[in-house]
Structures are given as C-alpha cells and as structure tokens.
Motif scaffolding. Structure first.
Motif: not given
Length: 243
Positions: A119-120, A124-129, A151-158
């Motif tokens: 998601l992006s 992504l914002e709707r899913r975080l809400d 926390a805000t969803a992010t990639t594993f590597s980041d």
C-alpha cells in the motif's frame, strides 16, 4: 449492565462539560441507546480513566459531565515493540487487536518480500486509520488506559536500516527456544514476518543487525497466531501477565 468505556481524543478535566465527537455520540445514543444520566467511562490515553455521566443524549449532540479520574495505569515493566509483516485483511486486524490486549507497547507494520499487501499514498493512510481504530477498540475492551504507539508502515529494509539494538526474530528453524533466553532489559523488539514468513535474505539481514532467532516450539504458527503466542510467553516470563 457493563458501563461503556469510550476513547476520546480530547482533554479531560474533572467537572468539565464536553460534547462528544460524532462517532462516539452516535455509538452511545443510537447503538447502545443510553439515556441522559447514564454512566460511562472516558479515557484519552493519558493513563487514567475518567468516570462521566451523560447530561444530554440527542442525535445531533451528546454532552457529558466528567468526574474525578481513577488511579493511573501502571507503567509496563517491559516495553514490547512488535515489528510485524503486513498480512491480508482480517489476519492483520486480529493480530493487532490481540497484541494490544496482551500489552504490546509499540507496533510497526512492515512490507516485506513476501507481503501479499502493498500500500502507498491515500490507500495506506486509510489502512493506518483503520488500524488505529483497531488499537483503540482493543484498549476500550481490555481496560488499557495508555494507547500503544502505531508507527507508519514502512518497508522491511528501510526499517531495519534505522533500527538499533537488535531484538528477537521469530523463526521456526532457529536452534534456541524463546523460553531459554535470559531476561531482557526494559525493552524488547519482536520481529515476525507475514504469510510465509520472512525470506532467507531478510532473516540474514536481521541477524546481521543483532536479531537473535528463536522458536516457539515444534509447530509452524500462522501469521496471526505467532505474535500472540510469542507476546504471551514474553509477558509470562518477564512482563506483567499474571500480576
């Protein structure tokens, strides 16, 4: 009858008269059908529960009078940070809900190589809400007075590139069981993959950053079951489960 417990993102002061936000007002008056003078409990994440009483219950406006707060929720002896691979739909919701009920302090959703959900932007914002709503509902149900951090969803590597301090990597192929570990300090990070787990490359990267692989037993658990079992064991060994 159980007294309803409701989260509000508002300052709460003894004696204050407040108008509830529309969503909470609608739930109390149209779903629960609470009349004027009905008692309820409010909390805003500051660590305390505030008894309150409805003074006006109408479709367009629900007002309450705030009472004296109770004792603050004790600070957890172990701050558990759950870094969880994003899974599909209800699996993720269930894992988040039950993790909060078990006392997790922080949650970081991770997009991994095997994540079936990517998601992006606005999605992504709707899913975080949506996930924040899951966390709040779990706090309302379980009696928690402090909201866990999402926390805000992010990639594993980041995420891994900025994470310091290592942690525990749940891995069914690990040599060491979780129950064999010594007691951690005041904080612990638990890393768990999505459906299919973390890839071999991701597991190797996590170990290179200080994560120790641990297993729970002879069975491979589903992505929504694994964090709950691990958190329950951690809380029973070193946390507040059973206090």
């Amino acid at each position: 009858m159980r007294i309803p417990r409701v989260y509000v993102d508002l300052p709460l002061e003894p004696g204050a008269a407040l108008e509830l936000p529309s969503a909470q007002a609608r739930h109390l008056t149209q779903v629960l059908r609470l009349p004027p003078d009905a008692p309820l409990v409010l909390f805003n994440g500051d660590g305390a529960d505030y008894p309150a009483q409805i003074t006006r219950a109408e479709r367009g406006a629900t007002r309450v009078r705030v009472g004296t707060p109770g004792a603050p929720e004790p600070i957890a002896p172990l701050d558990i940070h759950l870094a969880l691979g994003v899974s599909k739909g209800e699996r993720m919701d269930y894992a988040l809900q039950k993790s909060v009920e078990l006392g997790v302090g922080r949650i970081t959703p991770l997009f991994t190589e095997r994540s079936q959900v990517q998601l992006s932007g606005p999605r992504l914002e709707r899913r975080l809400d949506h996930w924040r709503g899951i966390l709040i509902g779990a706090c309302e149900q379980s009696g928690r007075r402090r909201l866990p951090q999402l926390a805000t969803a992010t990639t594993f590597s980041d995420w891994l590139s900025t994470h310091a301090g290592g942690g525990l990597l749940l891995d069914p192929e690990a040599d060491r069981p979780l129950t064999a570990l010594p007691a951690p300090g005041a904080r612990i990070t638990l890393l768990i993959g999505p459906e299919g787990g973390l890839s071999p490359r991701e597991r190797a990267s996590a170990r290179a950053r200080g994560f120790e692989g641990v297993r729970l037993g002879p069975r491979i658990l589903r992505t929504e079951t694994a964090p709950l079992a691990a958190i329950a064991v951690i809380q029973a060994l070193w946390g507040d489960l059973g206090d």
